[in-house]
Enzyme design. Structure first.
Site, PDB file in Angstrom:
ATOM      1  N   THR A   1       0.823  -1.209   0.000  1.00 41.10           N
ATOM      2  CA  THR A   1       0.000   0.000   0.000  1.00 41.10           C
ATOM      3  C   THR A   1       0.864   1.267   0.000  1.00 41.10           C
ATOM      4  O   THR A   1       0.714   2.140  -0.861  1.00 41.10           O
ATOM      5  CB  THR A   1      -0.927  -0.011   1.236  1.00 41.10           C
ATOM      6  N   VAL A   2       1.782   1.360   0.968  1.00 43.86           N
ATOM      7  CA  VAL A   2       2.571   2.592   1.072  1.00 43.86           C
ATOM      8  C   VAL A   2       3.617   2.670  -0.042  1.00 43.86           C
ATOM      9  O   VAL A   2       3.802   3.724  -0.670  1.00 43.86           O
ATOM     10  CB  VAL A   2       3.226   2.708   2.478  1.00 43.86           C
TER      11      VAL A   2
ATOM     12  N   VAL B   1       5.062   8.064  12.318  1.00 49.53           N
ATOM     13  CA  VAL B   1       4.055   8.495  13.310  1.00 49.53           C
ATOM     14  C   VAL B   1       3.073   9.428  12.624  1.00 49.53           C
ATOM     15  O   VAL B   1       3.472  10.371  11.935  1.00 49.53           O
ATOM     16  CB  VAL B   1       4.712   9.249  14.492  1.00 49.53           C
TER      17      VAL B   1
ATOM     18  N   GLY C   1       1.049   9.060  10.101  1.00 53.29           N
ATOM     19  CA  GLY C   1       0.823   8.985   8.651  1.00 53.29           C
ATOM     20  C   GLY C   1       1.249  10.264   7.949  1.00 53.29           C
ATOM     21  O   GLY C   1       2.423  10.627   7.954  1.00 53.29           O
TER      22      GLY C   1
ATOM     23  N   ILE D   1       0.630  13.341   8.740  1.00 49.48           N
ATOM     24  CA  ILE D   1       0.758  14.557   9.568  1.00 49.48           C
ATOM     25  C   ILE D   1       2.239  14.891   9.761  1.00 49.48           C
ATOM     26  O   ILE D   1       2.991  14.044  10.214  1.00 49.48           O
ATOM     27  CB  ILE D   1       0.131  14.354  10.970  1.00 49.48           C
TER      28      ILE D   1
ATOM     29  N   GLY E   1     -12.490  -2.177   5.449  1.00 53.32           N
ATOM     30  CA  GLY E   1     -11.048  -2.107   5.179  1.00 53.32           C
ATOM     31  C   GLY E   1     -10.312  -1.097   6.036  1.00 53.32           C
ATOM     32  O   GLY E   1      -9.125  -0.845   5.825  1.00 53.32           O
TER      33      GLY E   1
ATOM     34  N   GLU F   1      -7.449  -3.767  10.280  1.00 52.05           N
ATOM     35  CA  GLU F   1      -6.769  -4.958   9.760  1.00 52.05           C
ATOM     36  C   GLU F   1      -7.580  -6.203  10.127  1.00 52.05           C
ATOM     37  O   GLU F   1      -8.301  -6.206  11.123  1.00 52.05           O
ATOM     38  CB  GLU F   1      -5.393  -5.096  10.439  1.00 52.05           C
TER      39      GLU F   1
ATOM     40  N   LYS G   1       4.467   4.438  18.547  1.00 56.91           N
ATOM     41  CA  LYS G   1       4.464   5.830  18.078  1.00 56.91           C
ATOM     42  C   LYS G   1       4.818   6.800  19.211  1.00 56.91           C
ATOM     43  O   LYS G   1       5.592   7.741  19.000  1.00 56.91           O
ATOM     44  CB  LYS G   1       3.096   6.162  17.466  1.00 56.91           C
TER      45      LYS G   1
ATOM     46  N   GLY H   1      -3.413   5.599   5.765  1.00 54.82           N
ATOM     47  CA  GLY H   1      -3.898   5.670   4.380  1.00 54.82           C
ATOM     48  C   GLY H   1      -2.735   5.749   3.407  1.00 54.82           C
ATOM     49  O   GLY H   1      -1.675   6.293   3.716  1.00 54.82           O
TER      50      GLY H   1
HETATM   51  N1  HSE Z   1      -2.917   0.967  11.772  1.00 54.45           N
HETATM   52  C1  HSE Z   1      -2.544   2.321  11.973  1.00 54.45           C
HETATM   53  C2  HSE Z   1      -3.749   3.133  12.438  1.00 54.45           C
HETATM   54  C3  HSE Z   1      -2.016   2.988  10.732  1.00 54.45           C
HETATM   55  O1  HSE Z   1      -4.856   2.608  12.451  1.00 54.45           O
HETATM   56  O2  HSE Z   1      -3.575   4.277  12.814  1.00 54.45           O
HETATM   57  C4  HSE Z   1      -0.563   2.867  10.527  1.00 54.45           C
HETATM   58  O3  HSE Z   1       0.185   3.447  11.557  1.00 54.45           O
END
Ligand code: HSE
Length: 404
Positions: free
Chosen positions: A11-12, A127, A129, A131, A182, A185, A200, A297
């Site tokens: 994904t990333v 940390v 995503g 931001i 989705g 997980e 984080k 995301g």
């Molecule tokens: N699974 C994490 C979340 C995303 O739900 O924030 C990736 O760090």
């Protein structure tokens, strides 16, 4: 032309390629040179995908190519990412990653190695995503003695708690709905049990306080014990329940924890809903600043990795100083952390009232119209140790939630 290799085409990883290709001209302008993805490493094949031509299965091809200056990793997990990071840095390549497990475990070591080899190790996407929080902590907040860094660091749990609050649903049905959509997980343990938020806050605390905070030392509770009745009580108090990761420096004593907490409308975290994350940093002269946005995301996270690629491309052969010493910070014992507590006892009777008064002294009784068979109250500030001793006096505790 600056050549980049991307490790992992999930994904990333695929997002990194997409962001670079979508904004190619603009990125070239900002860097002063074009960025080209020269290799993508993955075990799988992607027939028909444009990366087919640059796909490699052997990391040696990347490590042995001196024309690759930057390696971006989005595979996740500590190994083989750690081995690849060390190899890249030793080969004189800058490395950037979205991998919080890698950064929490080996960030200090990789920062030191990057300094030694005059390259960079950056980790903006690990940390929050998309931001921007890591670079502001390193650069913008650099004059500050950080007193506290805390926030909502996990999108999945924030989505679940928001849905429970807004729709009155129970934990299991919301989790199932989140998985079907989705957002969560299939194996959501790392999110719902707080392990993701724990790594984080360990990264943020290490950067804020300048030395290693081991995630294994951080007391961590998730949201799996939060019920629809807890949410009803929160509403009755005009508060919301959020999974909070926090780290504090109280006169040199550093503490950290992850737990669901009640937050009131006066808190900037109260209105942070759905998959959004928010992080507040309190500096001794700056006071509070808040960072808010999508904490997960494909494209938001990939954008943060590409911001590291750009930073590294602008700083080839120049190490950006990051203070995160390998020496470990000894956190305050969990028993010594101070909190206020919301407590639910079964049985709404005079016996409860008298015993609570005897054990806790003055408390604030909480009533909720929808729940009649319980006695609930909030305490004054107590240490975790004192609170645990006091609650041993009761064999009818239904749940306990801390108050931020
Ligand atoms: N699974 C994490 C979340 C995303 O739900 O924030 C990736 O760090």
């Amino acid at each position: 032309m600056i050549k980049v290799a991307v490790l992992g085409y999930g994904t990333v990883g695929s997002g990194i390629v997409e962001v670079i290709n979508t904004n190619k001209d603009l990125i070239a302008k900002r860097v002063g040179e074009e960025i080209e993805v020269a290799y993508v490493l993955d075990l799988r094949d992607f027939p028909g995908d444009p990366v087919e031509k640059i796909l490699v299965h052997d990391v040696d091809v990347i490590m042995n190519d001196p024309s690759v200056s930057i390696v971006a990793e989005a595979m996740g997990g500590v190994e083989p990412a750690y081995t690849f990071a060390k190899r890249a840095i030793e080969s004189g390549k800058s490395f950037c990653t979205s991998n919080k497990e890698l950064v929490a475990k080996h960030g200090a070591k990789l920062i030191a190695m990057a300094k030694e080899h005059n390259v960079n190790f950056l980790f903006e996407a690990s940390v929050g995503g998309g931001i921007p929080i890591i670079r502001p902590l390193i650069h913008s907040i650099s004059p500050e003695n950080v007193v506290e860094v805390s926030g909502i660091l996990n999108g999945t749990t924030n989505y679940i708690l928001t849905k429970m609050t807004k729709e009155g649903l129970d934990f299991d049905s919301v989790l199932k709905d989140a998985q079907d959509k989705g957002f969560a997980e299939r194996n959501p343990e790392a999110d719902i049990e707080g392990y993701d938020a724990c790594r984080k806050i360990a990264i943020l605390a290490s950067l804020a306080f300048g030395a290693q905070v081991d995630f294994e030392d951080i007391h961590t509770e998730g949201i799996s014990k939060i019920t629809d009745k807890d949410i009803e009580y929160a509403k009755a108090m005009g508060m919301a329940i959020k999974l909070i990761g926090s780290a504090k420096n109280e006169e040199g004593k550093i503490s950290a924890m992850v737990a669901p907490m009640l937050v009131g409308p006066e808190s900037s975290l109260y209105a942070v809903n759905d998959v959004f994350n928010a992080i507040t940093v309190t500096g001794n002269t700056l006071s509070d600043v808040m960072f808010y946005g999508k904490g997960a995301g494909k494209l938001p996270t990939a954008s943060a990795v590409v911001s590291d690629i750009i930073e590294e491309a602008k700083n080839l052969n120049r190490n950006i100083r990051i203070v995160w010493e390998e020496e470990k910070i000894n956190l305050s014992a969990f028993e010594d952390i101070n909190n206020r507590f919301f407590v639910r006892l079964s049985g709404n009777d005079k016996l409860n009232e008298d015993k609570v008064k005897e054990v806790f002294g003055d408390v604030k009784v909480v009533s909720c119209d929808l729940i009649k068979d319980e006695y609930a109250f909030t305490t004054k500030v107590l240490s975790e140790g004192v609170f645990a001793d006091k609650t041993k006096e009761f064999d009818n505790v239904v749940n306990v939630i801390r108050i931020k």
